[in-house]
Design a protein around this motif. Sequence first.
Motif, PDB file in Angstrom:
ATOM      1  N   VAL A 422       0.890  -1.310  -0.119  1.00 57.92           N
ATOM      2  CA  VAL A 422       0.027  -0.168  -0.003  1.00 57.92           C
ATOM      3  C   VAL A 422       0.816   1.259  -0.078  1.00 57.92           C
ATOM      4  O   VAL A 422       1.840   1.197   0.932  1.00 57.92           O
ATOM      5  N   PHE A 423       0.751   2.061  -1.063  1.00 58.87           N
ATOM      6  CA  PHE A 423       1.371   3.524  -0.912  1.00 58.87           C
ATOM      7  C   PHE A 423       0.205   4.576  -0.436  1.00 58.87           C
ATOM      8  O   PHE A 423      -0.816   4.536  -0.859  1.00 58.87           O
ATOM      9  N   GLY A 424       0.731   5.049   0.429  1.00 60.39           N
ATOM     10  CA  GLY A 424      -0.110   6.442   0.823  1.00 60.39           C
ATOM     11  C   GLY A 424       0.276   7.330   1.832  1.00 60.39           C
ATOM     12  O   GLY A 424       1.116   7.964   1.674  1.00 60.39           O
ATOM     13  N   LEU A 425      -0.277   7.672   2.812  1.00 66.18           N
ATOM     14  CA  LEU A 425       0.055   8.869   3.868  1.00 66.18           C
ATOM     15  C   LEU A 425      -0.215   8.318   5.285  1.00 66.18           C
ATOM     16  O   LEU A 425      -1.056   7.591   5.556  1.00 66.18           O
ATOM     17  N   ALA A 426       0.667   8.843   6.049  1.00 66.51           N
ATOM     18  CA  ALA A 426       0.930   8.406   7.270  1.00 66.51           C
ATOM     19  C   ALA A 426       0.870   9.920   8.302  1.00 66.51           C
ATOM     20  O   ALA A 426       1.597  10.690   7.872  1.00 66.51           O
ATOM     21  N   TYR A 427       0.231   9.902   9.366  1.00 64.41           N
ATOM     22  CA  TYR A 427       0.101  11.211  10.177  1.00 64.41           C
ATOM     23  C   TYR A 427       0.939  11.012  11.367  1.00 64.41           C
ATOM     24  O   TYR A 427       0.924   9.975  11.926  1.00 64.41           O
ATOM     25  N   THR A 428       1.491  12.270  11.673  1.00 61.11           N
ATOM     26  CA  THR A 428       2.243  12.327  12.931  1.00 61.11           C
ATOM     27  C   THR A 428       1.751  13.567  13.779  1.00 61.11           C
ATOM     28  O   THR A 428       1.778  14.408  13.256  1.00 61.11           O
ATOM     29  N   ASN A 429       1.769  13.268  14.963  1.00 57.67           N
ATOM     30  CA  ASN A 429       1.751  14.581  16.097  1.00 57.67           C
ATOM     31  C   ASN A 429       2.870  15.253  16.534  1.00 57.67           C
ATOM     32  O   ASN A 429       2.852  16.326  17.076  1.00 57.67           O
ATOM     33  N   GLU A 430       4.014  14.501  16.269  1.00 56.49           N
ATOM     34  CA  GLU A 430       5.175  14.936  16.718  1.00 56.49           C
ATOM     35  C   GLU A 430       5.904  15.998  15.753  1.00 56.49           C
ATOM     36  O   GLU A 430       5.435  16.038  14.508  1.00 56.49           O
ATOM     37  N   ARG A 431       6.821  16.650  16.272  1.00 56.27           N
ATOM     38  CA  ARG A 431       7.365  17.792  15.760  1.00 56.27           C
ATOM     39  C   ARG A 431       8.343  17.355  14.482  1.00 56.27           C
ATOM     40  O   ARG A 431       9.104  16.621  15.015  1.00 56.27           O
ATOM     41  N   TYR A 467      -3.683   6.335   8.920  1.00 52.66           N
ATOM     42  CA  TYR A 467      -3.169   5.869   7.458  1.00 52.66           C
ATOM     43  C   TYR A 467      -4.273   6.120   6.529  1.00 52.66           C
ATOM     44  O   TYR A 467      -5.470   5.917   6.549  1.00 52.66           O
ATOM     45  N   ILE A 468      -3.797   6.789   5.484  1.00 56.31           N
ATOM     46  CA  ILE A 468      -4.579   7.123   4.358  1.00 56.31           C
ATOM     47  C   ILE A 468      -4.179   6.198   2.987  1.00 56.31           C
ATOM     48  O   ILE A 468      -2.992   6.536   2.558  1.00 56.31           O
ATOM     49  N   ALA A 469      -4.739   5.248   2.402  1.00 58.88           N
ATOM     50  CA  ALA A 469      -4.138   4.530   1.561  1.00 58.88           C
ATOM     51  C   ALA A 469      -4.601   5.445  -0.052  1.00 58.88           C
ATOM     52  O   ALA A 469      -5.921   5.847  -0.141  1.00 58.88           O
ATOM     53  N   LEU A 470      -3.525   5.437  -0.616  1.00 60.56           N
ATOM     54  CA  LEU A 470      -3.838   6.167  -1.937  1.00 60.56           C
ATOM     55  C   LEU A 470      -3.657   5.184  -3.345  1.00 60.56           C
ATOM     56  O   LEU A 470      -4.089   5.410  -4.483  1.00 60.56           O
ATOM     57  N   GLY A 471      -2.993   4.008  -2.962  1.00 54.24           N
ATOM     58  CA  GLY A 471      -3.119   2.988  -4.141  1.00 54.24           C
ATOM     59  C   GLY A 471      -2.532   1.793  -3.583  1.00 54.24           C
ATOM     60  O   GLY A 471      -1.777   1.716  -2.522  1.00 54.24           O
ATOM     61  N   LEU A 472      -2.809   0.686  -4.411  1.00 55.19           N
ATOM     62  CA  LEU A 472      -2.647  -0.821  -4.082  1.00 55.19           C
ATOM     63  C   LEU A 472      -1.557  -1.144  -5.047  1.00 55.19           C
ATOM     64  O   LEU A 472      -1.851  -0.839  -6.217  1.00 55.19           O
ATOM     65  N   SER A 473      -0.661  -1.922  -4.644  1.00 54.80           N
ATOM     66  CA  SER A 473       0.342  -2.448  -5.509  1.00 54.80           C
ATOM     67  C   SER A 473       1.104  -3.739  -5.450  1.00 54.80           C
ATOM     68  O   SER A 473       0.847  -4.372  -4.315  1.00 54.80           O
ATOM     69  N   ASN A 474       1.720  -4.189  -6.595  1.00 54.06           N
ATOM     70  CA  ASN A 474       2.516  -5.346  -6.090  1.00 54.06           C
ATOM     71  C   ASN A 474       4.235  -5.219  -6.082  1.00 54.06           C
ATOM     72  O   ASN A 474       4.840  -5.848  -6.259  1.00 54.06           O
TER      73      ASN A 474
END
Length: 501
Positions: A422-431, A467-474
């Motif tokens: 899975v290619f996407g985005l991950a969130y962080t609260n840290e600086r 986690y936000i999935a933007l695309g699925l892949s091999n």
Amino acid sequence: MSRSYCRHTFFRPGTLGLASQKYLFIALAFVVATLSACTNNHVATTAKNPSFSSEKWQTVSLGDHKMGYRHIAREQEAKLLKTTEILALTLSQPGVPNREIATTLSYHESLAGKPIALFKTVSSDTANHKMSATVKGKALILKRDNSASIERYPIPQPFLLAEGLRIALLKLGDTKQEFEYYSWNFSTRQFDKTRLRISPYNSSEHADYAWHIQKTTGPDSKPTDIFTDAQFHVLEERSQSSGEQLIITTCDKACATASFVPNTHVYRQLIQSPYKISDTALHGKIRYQLSGDFQLDLPNTYEQSSNRTPDGAEIVVCDDCGTETPPDKSTLQDALAANYWLPAQNPIFKNIVNDILPDTSSTSGQMRRLTRYVTRHMSEEPNYSGYATALEAYNSRQGDCTEHALLLATLARAAHIPARVVFGLAYTNERFLGRKYVFVPHAWVQAWTGGRWESYDSGLGEFSAGYIALGLSNGDQADILRINEQLQKISITSAIQIRRR
């Protein structure tokens, strides 16, 4: 990414940026590798000149910051013309040494510009790929290192390489023309239909500039501006990468290879959150509003539901938020298959699976064991490596989130567990280098555990609603390229916790 750097509650400054650095480098390599319309000095092709060599040096800058250089060498041997382009880029990442990546493209043509073969090599501390594509009749035969298989692609016409294109442009003759041809793209493993709009160019500042060429390689691509001399030798190229102008300018060797202080580019792929997302929300259910004119087919999974809206998309993420059509036999077979990036049939991975997995264990339990193994195996210090295969990641023990994901997916497939990247985005609260509450590019794995696709991440750790999935892949590099092209178009305008009743 690695375990101590990437948990949501334990970030160190600068580590998540390695993923965004990787996306940036892949975008740059993709753009620069496909820029040249005719990056050649003239070479005589008469019998009196059976051999010839020349070279050209160019400096590469993104925005106002130098990033490296390109060296173009041409050599004529009897009836064969060889053109070799070396793109050397240096990227900076706080807390770790600068990373140097070299991409070499080599073209073999007849003196009349007939394509014969192409070669590509990517070299870095931990990622080294070699690919060749040879013209055989009406087909292009693709071979990759560490792979016995070959791929065959029918060649569309006109298919041109560097010198063949320059000769074709010279034959146009008119003061203004449009021209279309096909070029080969190693990164996406496909032929690109390329369109050129050619017009005369006059400038008192650049007296040697004779032609202005606008180049596009698809309906949604932004044009590259190319300036050439009268013989269509490229003198300057300008394009867009990561929202900034990428400029390649011809100069001498001293200018091109002069030392410079690499700029930190980690901000270019970060997406700001509209506000802080609490840890409670991250372990629950979140509805996101994405805005922008991005062209992505956002996936619906067991952990994510997505719907397009007039302004972008609405996405809901939690452990069991989505619905997904159960995979058929063919889909599961595809998720078990070995490929160049996920060499699951390699005996190394078969032996690892046999050693660490018990005979009796649930699929979820096996995936947790494999995830822990990858976390322990990979170095705690992330290493920006370009885009390494799972085998390279295993051997070097270096990489970031993509190397983690490719290695984990490979081990899962070696254990006969269907897995996808899975290619996407991950969130962080840290600086993060002075910025807080951001989403960064990330990669992880989803495995079919019998009743659903379930996420596992040996880099960040536990999957969350961040986690936000933007695309699925091999695992194919072309997929991350496609997503990377759209990242600058995405804004996250809302992230609302949905409380369960």
